[in-house]
Design a protein around this motif. Structure first.
Motif, PDB file in Angstrom:
ATOM      1  N   ASN A  11      -8.620  -9.367  -7.713  1.00  0.00           N
ATOM      2  CA  ASN A  11      -8.189 -10.363  -6.681  1.00  0.00           C
ATOM      3  C   ASN A  11      -8.966 -10.027  -5.475  1.00  0.00           C
ATOM      4  N   PHE A  12     -10.085 -10.836  -5.117  1.00  0.00           N
ATOM      5  CA  PHE A  12     -10.821 -10.546  -3.986  1.00  0.00           C
ATOM      6  C   PHE A  12     -10.223 -11.820  -2.938  1.00  0.00           C
ATOM      7  N   GLN A  13      -9.940 -11.132  -1.663  1.00  0.00           N
ATOM      8  CA  GLN A  13      -9.253 -11.928  -0.471  1.00  0.00           C
ATOM      9  C   GLN A  13     -10.046 -11.413   0.909  1.00  0.00           C
TER      10      GLN A  13
ATOM     11  N   GLN B   2     -10.981  -8.359  15.075  1.00  0.00           N
ATOM     12  CA  GLN B   2     -11.932  -6.912  14.955  1.00  0.00           C
ATOM     13  C   GLN B   2     -12.918  -7.279  14.091  1.00  0.00           C
ATOM     14  N   GLY B   3     -13.160  -8.176  13.458  1.00  0.00           N
ATOM     15  CA  GLY B   3     -14.181  -8.445  12.408  1.00  0.00           C
ATOM     16  C   GLY B   3     -13.487  -9.064  10.967  1.00  0.00           C
ATOM     17  N   ASP B   4     -14.230  -9.341  10.050  1.00  0.00           N
ATOM     18  CA  ASP B   4     -13.872  -9.964   8.792  1.00  0.00           C
ATOM     19  C   ASP B   4     -13.247  -8.919   8.009  1.00  0.00           C
ATOM     20  N   LEU B   5     -12.356  -9.132   7.343  1.00  0.00           N
ATOM     21  CA  LEU B   5     -11.514  -8.070   6.288  1.00  0.00           C
ATOM     22  C   LEU B   5     -11.631  -8.550   5.138  1.00  0.00           C
ATOM     23  N   TYR B   6     -12.314  -7.831   4.162  1.00  0.00           N
ATOM     24  CA  TYR B   6     -12.584  -7.985   2.835  1.00  0.00           C
ATOM     25  C   TYR B   6     -11.622  -6.881   2.070  1.00  0.00           C
ATOM     26  N   THR B   7     -10.687  -7.691   1.227  1.00  0.00           N
ATOM     27  CA  THR B   7      -9.826  -6.913   0.178  1.00  0.00           C
ATOM     28  C   THR B   7      -9.996  -7.001  -1.269  1.00  0.00           C
ATOM     29  N   LEU B   8      -9.935  -6.027  -1.963  1.00  0.00           N
ATOM     30  CA  LEU B   8      -9.989  -6.267  -3.522  1.00  0.00           C
ATOM     31  C   LEU B   8      -8.831  -5.322  -4.114  1.00  0.00           C
ATOM     32  N   MET B   9      -7.982  -5.769  -4.875  1.00  0.00           N
ATOM     33  CA  MET B   9      -7.097  -5.386  -5.613  1.00  0.00           C
ATOM     34  C   MET B   9      -7.590  -5.575  -7.102  1.00  0.00           C
ATOM     35  N   ARG B  10      -7.594  -4.143  -7.754  1.00  0.00           N
ATOM     36  CA  ARG B  10      -8.184  -4.022  -9.141  1.00  0.00           C
ATOM     37  C   ARG B  10      -6.808  -3.699 -10.039  1.00  0.00           C
ATOM     38  N   VAL B  11      -6.481  -4.327 -11.150  1.00  0.00           N
ATOM     39  CA  VAL B  11      -5.657  -3.748 -12.062  1.00  0.00           C
ATOM     40  C   VAL B  11      -6.051  -3.565 -13.254  1.00  0.00           C
ATOM     41  N   ASP B  12      -5.897  -2.331 -14.157  1.00  0.00           N
ATOM     42  CA  ASP B  12      -6.587  -2.032 -15.450  1.00  0.00           C
ATOM     43  C   ASP B  12      -5.805  -1.125 -15.988  1.00  0.00           C
ATOM     44  N   ILE B  13      -4.817  -1.575 -16.990  1.00  0.00           N
ATOM     45  CA  ILE B  13      -3.911  -0.872 -17.713  1.00  0.00           C
ATOM     46  C   ILE B  13      -4.041  -1.062 -19.089  1.00  0.00           C
TER      47      ILE B  13
ATOM     48  N   THR C 100     -11.876   4.299 -20.076  1.00  0.00           N
ATOM     49  CA  THR C 100     -11.453   4.640 -18.498  1.00  0.00           C
ATOM     50  C   THR C 100     -10.778   3.415 -17.995  1.00  0.00           C
ATOM     51  N   PHE C 101      -9.621   3.757 -17.250  1.00  0.00           N
ATOM     52  CA  PHE C 101      -8.980   2.815 -16.564  1.00  0.00           C
ATOM     53  C   PHE C 101      -8.954   2.923 -14.866  1.00  0.00           C
ATOM     54  N   TYR C 102      -9.356   1.950 -14.500  1.00  0.00           N
ATOM     55  CA  TYR C 102      -9.530   1.928 -12.926  1.00  0.00           C
ATOM     56  C   TYR C 102      -8.587   1.135 -11.969  1.00  0.00           C
ATOM     57  N   ASN C 103      -7.667   1.717 -11.424  1.00  0.00           N
ATOM     58  CA  ASN C 103      -6.716   0.691 -10.516  1.00  0.00           C
ATOM     59  C   ASN C 103      -7.088   1.201  -9.110  1.00  0.00           C
ATOM     60  N   SER C 104      -7.261   0.176  -8.190  1.00  0.00           N
ATOM     61  CA  SER C 104      -7.300   0.443  -6.983  1.00  0.00           C
ATOM     62  C   SER C 104      -6.926  -0.673  -6.028  1.00  0.00           C
ATOM     63  N   VAL C 105      -6.878  -0.303  -4.762  1.00  0.00           N
ATOM     64  CA  VAL C 105      -6.522  -1.386  -3.822  1.00  0.00           C
ATOM     65  C   VAL C 105      -7.460  -0.984  -2.478  1.00  0.00           C
ATOM     66  N   ILE C 106      -8.542  -1.823  -2.245  1.00  0.00           N
ATOM     67  CA  ILE C 106      -9.622  -1.536  -1.387  1.00  0.00           C
ATOM     68  C   ILE C 106      -9.725  -2.302  -0.223  1.00  0.00           C
TER      69      ILE C 106
ATOM     70  N   VAL D 296     -15.574   0.125   8.143  1.00  0.00           N
ATOM     71  CA  VAL D 296     -14.240   0.830   7.827  1.00  0.00           C
ATOM     72  C   VAL D 296     -13.661   0.472   6.573  1.00  0.00           C
ATOM     73  N   MET D 297     -13.352   1.385   5.644  1.00  0.00           N
ATOM     74  CA  MET D 297     -12.781   1.176   4.454  1.00  0.00           C
ATOM     75  C   MET D 297     -11.603   2.095   4.288  1.00  0.00           C
ATOM     76  N   VAL D 298     -10.481   1.387   3.571  1.00  0.00           N
ATOM     77  CA  VAL D 298      -9.277   2.431   3.095  1.00  0.00           C
ATOM     78  C   VAL D 298      -9.071   1.935   1.628  1.00  0.00           C
ATOM     79  N   GLN D 299      -8.994   2.738   0.903  1.00  0.00           N
ATOM     80  CA  GLN D 299      -8.711   2.518  -0.539  1.00  0.00           C
ATOM     81  C   GLN D 299      -7.761   3.361  -1.123  1.00  0.00           C
ATOM     82  N   LEU D 300      -6.876   2.851  -2.123  1.00  0.00           N
ATOM     83  CA  LEU D 300      -6.230   3.743  -2.949  1.00  0.00           C
ATOM     84  C   LEU D 300      -6.585   3.484  -4.258  1.00  0.00           C
TER      85      LEU D 300
END
Length: 788
Positions: free
Chosen positions: A299-301, A309-320, A340-346, A356-360
Motif C-alpha cells: 500500500n503506497f500512500q 514539512q514536505g511531502d510524506l510517502y508511506t509504504l506498508m508491505r504485507v508478506d506472510i 524470504t518473507f518481507y513485512n515492513s512499514v516505511i 527522513v525515513m522511519v521504518q519497521l
C-alpha cells in the motif's frame, strides 16, 4: 470437484451482492423525453416523431432513430431507420444497433430486426430477436465475432441463444467457423460476456472471465475460472479457482486500487489444498494433504505538505505464508526454494535538501534442501543397505524495530567544500537456526542442530559523512574526498583485539564504538575533442585517474548484520580512458580501465581481484557500437602475467523491419568462479535467437541456449551441449492468430540428467482469449550429460 466449485460460486455471489447492479425492472418508467424535428398526432393516442428523433427513458436508456411511433394508451414504442442507417440504443448493459425495434414500456418486452449487440471486444448479431424481460434477449440464428471485416474471418454461430444482461450468453447448436468452413461444434455452451461501458458511468463491467481448460499427463484434467468485480473507478478485484483432479485446488484473489500515481494498493492472496504430497507426520514421511497459503500486498500512500514539512510517502508491505511456490506456479515441483518473507512499514519525508525515513521491517528466510553425505555418513548408511537422505533446514529472521534514517544532499560550507550526511538509529533482532535431519526409508532417524538457536540483539547508531572539494586548473579537475564513519552498537560479538586504523572503545560494558575514515581522489585530465568541418566525424577522449583507500582493521568483534557492519579494505589506484566516436550514423564507445591494489590479503571484496595476481587488478575494457537498430557490445577482463581471459560478454542484436537476430555469449574462467565464489560452474554459455518474416503475417523463430566445457578455437567449442531448443511458427492475423512449435530442454533432477521434448500449440481469437497446450513426453534419463 463439486465442493471447491460450490465454495467459489458462493464467494462470487457474496462479492456480487456487495454492490448490486441496477436494472430497469427495479425502477419503473417515470420520465419519457422525445425530441424530433416533426411530430404528428394520429387517432388521439398515437404520436409519430420524424427526422432526427432522440428518446430518453428515465435517463438510463438513450435511443436515436429516423422515425419513432409511440402509443400512449398501450405504451408501445416503435423505432425505425431508413436509407442504410440504424436505430441506436444505449443503456447500462449494451450498445445496440438494429433496423427496427419495438418496446412495451410497461411489460418490458419487445422485438427487433437485424439486431447487433456490441460488447467489450466484439458483437452479437441476429436476424430476429425477442426481448423477454428487462434483462434478457432471445435470438434465433445468432452470430458472434470480434472481427470488424465485412466478411468476418471467424465467427461463432448458434441456432438459439439467450443473452442474460451483461453477464453471460447461453447458446445451443454452436458451430465455430473460419471463413465459411466449420471447424468444430458443441451442442450447448455458456460463456461470459462483459458489456460495453459508457464513458463517465460509475457502473462498469463485472462478470465471469473466459474459463481455461487443460489436460496434463502429470496433473490430469483441470480448469481455471475467474470472476472479475468492478468496485468503483480505479478499484477492482479478481476472484478465481484453479483445480486439477490429480493434485487439488487453489483459491486466489487479486485486489487493485489506484488513487493516484503515488497512492495505490494491491493485495494478492492464495490458498491451496494439495493432495498426494509428501509431508512429515511426526517421524515419518508419508503421502498426505498439504495446506499452503501466501498473502502479499503493498500500500503506497502520499501525504502532501505533511505538517508543513514536505511531502510524506508511506509504504506498508504485507508478506506472510507457508511458502512462495504458489506465486510462480500452483503445483510447484521445484525443490530447494529459498522463501524470504518481507513485512515492513516505511515512511519517507522529503524536504528540499534532505530525506527522513522511519521504518519497521522484518525479514524471515527459510531454506530446506537435500545435501550430500560426508565421508563417514556415507559409509554408515551404505552399510545399512537402505535408501537414505540428508536434509538441511536453515531459518533466519532479522527484525529492525525501528529503523530511523536521515540523509542530506550536498551542501556548500564557507564556499570551500561540499558535505553530506547519512545517519540512522535502529534496534535490530537477529535469529538463526540450522538443523540437519537424516531419513532412512522415509523415517526420521536422527536430527542435529548444527547451529543451535543463535540470537543477537543490538541497538545501533550509524553516521557516515562525505566531505569533498574540487579544484580546477588548465582544463583539468581534481576532486578530493574524505568519508568519516562513526558507529555505536550496544552488543559486540567478542572482546577487543589490538588493531590499527580505527578508534574503538567499549560502551556500556557489552557495547562498542568505532571511528574510521575512507579516502578518495579523482583527477579528470583535459578532455580532447576532434571533429570534421562537415560534422560527419567527432571523437572525444578523456583520461581519469582515481585513488581509493579504506584502511585495514580487525572487525571480528563486530556483529555482521548487514552491509553497514563491514568495511572491506582497499588501497587502489586506477587509470581509465573514455573514448566516444560519432561517424556518420555510427556511434562507438570504448572505455578501458586498469587498477593496482597495494593491499594483498584475501579479505577484500571478492569480486575485485583476479585468480593469481594479488596487486595488479584485471585489465578491463567495454566496447559498444550502435547503428540504428543494430548493437554490438563487448566487455572483457584479462589477468596480467599470461594475459588470461577472466570474463567475457558479447552481445549482438539487430532488427531490420520484422527480421530479428540476437546472439549472446558469456565466459567465466573456472579459477575465477572459485576465487569469487560464483554460483555458476559453466565456463561458456551461449544464447541465440532469430526471427525470420515469411510473409506479412507469418514469422519463423528459433531460440537456443548452449553450454560448453572448453573452447577449441575462436569459433568452435569442445563439448558443446544444448540446454534449450525452441522452433516456433507464428501467424498474426487481423483478429486471430496461432503458433506451433517444438521444444527440447535438458536439465538435472535429483542429480540425473534428463531430456524433455514437447510440441507446443496456441490459438488466439481476439476477445475470446487463447488456448495453449504443451504435448510433452515423460522426461528421459540422459547418461553422461553435462547440465546444471
Amino acid at each position: 470437484m463439486k465442493l471447491p466449485l460450490l465454495i467459489f460460486l458462493l464467494l462470487v455471489a457474496w462479492l456480487d451482492a456487495a454492490s448490486p447492479a441496477s436494472t430497469l425492472s427495479e425502477y419503473p418508467v417515470k420520465v419519457l423525453h422525445i425530441h424530433s424535428l416533426k411530430q404528428t398526432l394520429k387517432n388521439g393516442s398515437i404520436i409519430i416523431f420524424d427526422k432526427d428523433v432522440e428518446v430518453l427513458i428515465d435517463t438510463r436508456v438513450h435511443l436515436w432513430a429516423d422515425k419513432v411511433t409511440f402509443n400512449k394508451k398501450t405504451q408501445d414504442l416503435t423505432a425505425e431507420s431508413f436509407d442504410g442507417s440504424a436505430v441506436v440504443v444505449e443503456d447500462n448493459n449494451f450498445f445496440i444497433l438494429a433496423d427496427r425495434i419495438t418496446f412495451n414500456l410497461n411489460k418490458k418486452v419487445g422485438r427487433a430486426d437485424n439486431i447487433r449487440f456490441h460488447v467489450e471486444d466484439g458483437y452479437f448479431s441476429a436476424g430476429k430477436a425477442e426481448k423477454i424481460n428487462d434483462d434478457m434477449w432471445r435470438m434465433e440464428n445468432m452470430m458472434y465475432t470480434a472481427c470488424d471485416q465485412a466478411e468476418p474471418h471467424w465467427r461463432i454461430t448458434a441456432q438459439r441463444a439467450t443473452v442474460y444482461a451483461s453477464y453471460y450468453v447461453k447458446a445451443a447448436g454452436l458451430v465455430f467457423k473460419v471463413g465459411h468452413i466449420p471447424v468444430f461444434a458443441l451442442p450447448r455452451f455458456v460463456f461470459p460476456i462483459q458489456a460495453r461501458s459508457k464513458t463517465g458511468q460509475e457502473r462498469s463491467k463485472s462478470g465471469f472471465l473466459l474459463p481455461r481448460f487443460w489436460w496434463d499427463y502429470q496433473y490430469g484434467v483441470g480448469f481455471k475460472y475467474e470472476y472479475y468485480k468492478y468496485i468503483h473507478p480505479h478499484c477492482d478485484t479478481t476472484l478465481g479457482i484453479d483445480w486439477r483432479n490429480k493434485k487439488g485446488v487453489m483459491f486466489f484473489n487479486e485486489f487493485r486500487w489506484a488513487r493516484s500515481l503515488q497512492s495505490h494498493t494491491y493485495l494478492n492472496s492464495s490458498y491451496a489444498i494439495e493432495r498426494d504430497r509428501f509431508v512429515q507426520r511426526r517421524d515419518d514421511v508419508v503421502k498426505g494433504t498439504l495446506y499452503r497459503y501466501w498473502i502479499y500486498g503493498k500500500n503506497f500512500q502520499t501525504f502532501s505538505n505533511f505538517l508543513n514539512q514536505g511531502d510524506l510517502y508511506t509504504l506498508m508491505r504485507v508478506d506472510i505464508g507457508t511458502d512462495k511456490g504458489l506465486g510462480y506456479y500452483f503445483f510447484n515441483t521445484t525443490d530447494e526454494v529459498d522463501d524470504t518473507f518481507y513485512n515492513s512499514v516505511i515512511a519517507r519525508l522529503f524536504k528540499p535538501k534532505s530525506m527522513v525515513m522511519v521504518q519497521l521491517d522484518s525479514s524471515r528466510t527459510s531454506r530446506a534442501e537435500f545435501v550430500k553425505f560426508n565421508g563417514s555418513e556415507q559409509k554408515q548408511f551404505d552399510s545399512q543397505g537402505s535408501f537414505a537422505t540428508k536434509e538441511l533446514d536453515d531459518r533466519v529472521q532479522v527484525i529492525q524495530l525501528p529503523h530511523a534514517a536521515w540523509t542530506t544532499t550536498f551542501k556548500n560550507f564557507q564556499n570551500f567544500l561540499y558535505y553530506r550526511h547519512h545517519t540512522f538509529f535502529d534496534q535490530i533482532l537477529y535469529r538463526q537456526n540450522r538443523v540437519e535431519s537424516f531419513f532412512v526409508d522415509s523415517h526420521l532417524v536422527g536430527q542435529t542442530s548444527i547451529i543451535p538457536l543463535r540470537t543477537a540483539d543490538a541497538i545501533r547508531f550509524y553516521y557516515k559523512g562525505n566531505l569533498s572539494e574540487t579544484f580546477g586548473w588548465k582544463y583539468s579537475m581534481l576532486t578530493l574526498n574524505v568519508d568519516p564513519t562513526f558507529q555505536i552498537v550496544s552488543q559486540r560479538a567478542k572482546d577487543f583485539t589490538t588493531t590499527h586504523n580505527v578508534l574503538e572503545q567499549r560502551v556500556l560494558n557489552k557495547g562498542a564504538s568505532r571511528l574510521f575514515f575512507e579516502y578518495g581522489a579523482e583527477w579528470a585530465l583535459p578532455e580532447g575533442t576532434f571533429y570534421s568541418r562537415n560534422g560527419k566525424y567527432a571523437h572525444t577522449l578523456q583520461p581519469l585517474i582515481t585513488w581509493n583507500w579504506v584502511p585495514k582493521f580487525i572487525q571480528d568483534n563486530w556483529f555482521y548484520f548487514d552491509k553497514y557492519d563491514r568495511a572491506y579494505p582497499k588501497h587502489e589506484v586506477a587509470v581509465m580512458l573514455r573514448n566516444n566516436w560519432d561517424i556518420n550514423d555510427w556511434h562507438l564507445d570504448f572505455d578501458v580501465k586498469q587498477g593496482y591494489d597495494f593491499y594483498s590479503r584475501n579479505d577484500i571484496f571478492y569480486l575485485r581481484r583476479g585468480v593469481k595476481q594479488c596487486h595488479l587488478l584485471p585489465f578491463s575494457y567495454d566496447f559498444g557500437v550502435v547503428n540504428g537498430q543494430t548493437y554490438l557490445g563487448l566487455r572483457q577482463e584479462y589477468e596480467w602475467g599470461n594475459f588470461d581471459l577472466l570474463q567475457s560478454e558479447i552481445n549482438l542484436t539487430t532488427n531490420i523491419n520484422r527480421f530479428h537476430l540476437g546472439i549472446g555469449y558469456v565466459y567465466q574462467n573456472r579459477g575465477l568462479q572459485q576465487q569469487r565464489q560464483l554460483l555458476s560452474n559453466i565456463p561458456h554459455f551461449i544464447v541465440a535467437n532469430i526471427a525470420i518474416p515469411l510473409s506479412k503475417h507469418a514469422t519463423l523463430g528459433y531460440d537456443g541456449q548452449f553450454n560448453a566445457s572448453s573452447k577449441g578455437s575462436p569459433f568452435l567449442y569442445e563439448g558443446l551441449s544444448p540446454l534449450v531448443h525452441r522452433i516456433r511458427f507464428d501467424y498474426d492475423g487481423h483478429c486471430w492468430g496461432f503458433y506451433v512449435g517444438l521444444e527440447e530442454k535438458k536439465f538435472k533432477e535429483y542429480g540425473m540428467g534428463r531430456t524433455e521434448r514437447a510440441l507446443v500449440f496456441s490459438f488466439r481469437l481476439n476477445s475470446l482469449g487463447s488456448f495453449a497446450k504443451k504435448f510433452k513426453q515423460v522426461p528421459q534419463i540422459v547418461k553422461n550429460s553435462y547440465t546444471t
